[in-house]
Scaffold this active site. Structure first.
Site, PDB file in Angstrom:
ATOM      1  N   LYS A 196       0.826  -1.212   0.000  1.00  0.00           N
ATOM      2  CA  LYS A 196       0.000   0.000   0.000  1.00  0.00           C
ATOM      3  C   LYS A 196       0.859   1.261   0.000  1.00  0.00           C
ATOM      4  CE  LYS A 196       0.745   0.959   4.527  1.00  0.00           C
ATOM      5  NZ  LYS A 196       1.068   2.230   5.190  1.00  0.00           N
TER       6      LYS A 196
ATOM      7  N   THR B  95      -3.655   5.534   3.931  1.00  0.00           N
ATOM      8  CA  THR B  95      -2.312   5.944   3.545  1.00  0.00           C
ATOM      9  C   THR B  95      -2.316   6.815   2.292  1.00  0.00           C
ATOM     10  OG1 THR B  95      -1.555   3.823   4.424  1.00  0.00           O
ATOM     11  CG2 THR B  95       0.039   5.097   3.188  1.00  0.00           C
TER      12      THR B  95
END
Length: 348
Positions: free
Chosen positions: A194, A251
């Protein structure tokens, strides 16, 4: 005085955040740092200014630069070292770890060079610990918000359920909810990859491309994460959970994300070396991009976003040119690609 003792290695922002959770759960926590100065500041001022600013730390947290002191008497040890330093730190800890200790790591990345997941590194360096009891913690969790006791939900994974449940019991409280998952590979791969997509999201924002582009990047990025994760042995469903889409969203969209900030600066035309110097902390997504690019070749899976970010970071490709390459790819069918990434059971 609590009879429960935990050790957290090391004293960065996330390590300090998790130490605060354990202290709130009535653990006496020893926070290990390489820096005597940092340890003195934490013990004297109850502050870890470089990493957590002016947030006062609980009284149950003490800091030390001596590994033996940090680990003495600990029933739980939580490793939060950067991925490139995990092996060295584990080697330092090995002489002081009993086989009965619960070992958790909360590092999101692969070891550079070997491309190994963190549990594999720990299993090699800590042979006295049953590898099936090594636990990984991941999920959407910025340290800055955990320290403020904002509601946060994470997942812990281990091959042995009893180990995951021990970690769950140690960490769960009114603001920090913890789920268990048996898919160690999927949780580790999701947490690492990610960061690559977050770099891309920041780069897109730095170029001023707007929300449409970022939403597409996140969605297609999840497909890439799942594609490689399943090829490496992860379970498809893990990537629709906290360690997959949950961590990816936070994120890619948060001001707290150092990977997003690094990508944003790249999108504004800053060279990589200057960006990393400006950040002042480890940007895991940069090293992970190099590793993921190599893994995509090894497992023969298509990862076009990762490939283009690799070109931008390490081959000097202009970000706008990379976006043009992605937008100009051959036409394809979304459902077929999703089935390819997540498995045929996703075909409705």
């Amino acid at each position: 005085m609590s009879m429960r003792k935990a050790a957290v290695v090391t004293a960065g922002s996330w390590g300090t955040g998790l130490a605060s959770v354990l202290a709130d759960n009535e653990y006496d926590v020893m926070l290990w740092t390489r820096s005597e100065t940092q340890a003195e500041e934490i013990n004297r001022d109850r502050l870890n200014r470089k990493y957590t600013g002016d947030y006062e730390l609980p009284e149950r947290i003490r800091a030390t630069a001596k590994m033996e002191e940090a680990l003495a008497g600990a029933s739980l040890v939580l490793f939060v070292s950067p991925s490139h330093a995990m092996r060295e730190v584990a080697r330092q800890a090995k002489p002081f770890l009993d086989s009965a200790v619960t070992v958790i790591h909360a590092t999101k990345g692969f070891e550079p060079g070997t491309m190994k997941r963190m549990t594999a590194v720990l299993a090699e360096e800590l042979p006295q610990i049953d590898a099936g009891r090594l636990v990984v913690l991941s999920g959407p969790s910025h340290a800055e918000e955990v320290i403020q006791r904002c509601p946060t939900t994470v997942v812990v994974a281990a091959e042995r359920l009893d180990a995951a449940e021990e970690a769950q019991d140690a960490l769960i409280n009114s603001y920090f909810r913890v789920y268990t998952n048996p898919d160690v590979t999927g949780v580790e791969v999701g947490g690492a990859l990610k960061n690559i997509i977050a770099l891309g999201a920041g780069l897109s924002d730095g170029l001023g491309f707007g929300d449409n582009a970022k939403a597409a990047l996140i969605t297609r990025g999840l497909t890439e994460i799942a594609r490689l994760g399943v090829a490496m042995g992860g379970h498809a469903l893990t990537f629709s959970g906290l360690a997959g889409i949950g961590d990816l969203v936070v994120t890619c969209t948060s001001k707290h994300s150092r990977n997003w900030r690094a990508g944003y600066l790249l999108g504004q035309g800053k060279p990589l070396e200057e960006v990393l110097e400006t950040m002042g902390m480890v940007v895991e997504g940069v090293k992970t991009t190099k590793t993921a690019f190599a893994l995509s070749r090894q497992y023969e899976v298509s990862m076009p976003i990762t490939e283009q970010l690799h070109e931008v970071l390490f081959a000097g490709k202009e970000p706008r040119q990379a976006v043009g390459h992605l937008m100009g790819r051959l036409r394809t069918h979304e459902i077929e690609e999703l089935a390819d990434s997540f498995g045929d059971k996703w075909m409705l």
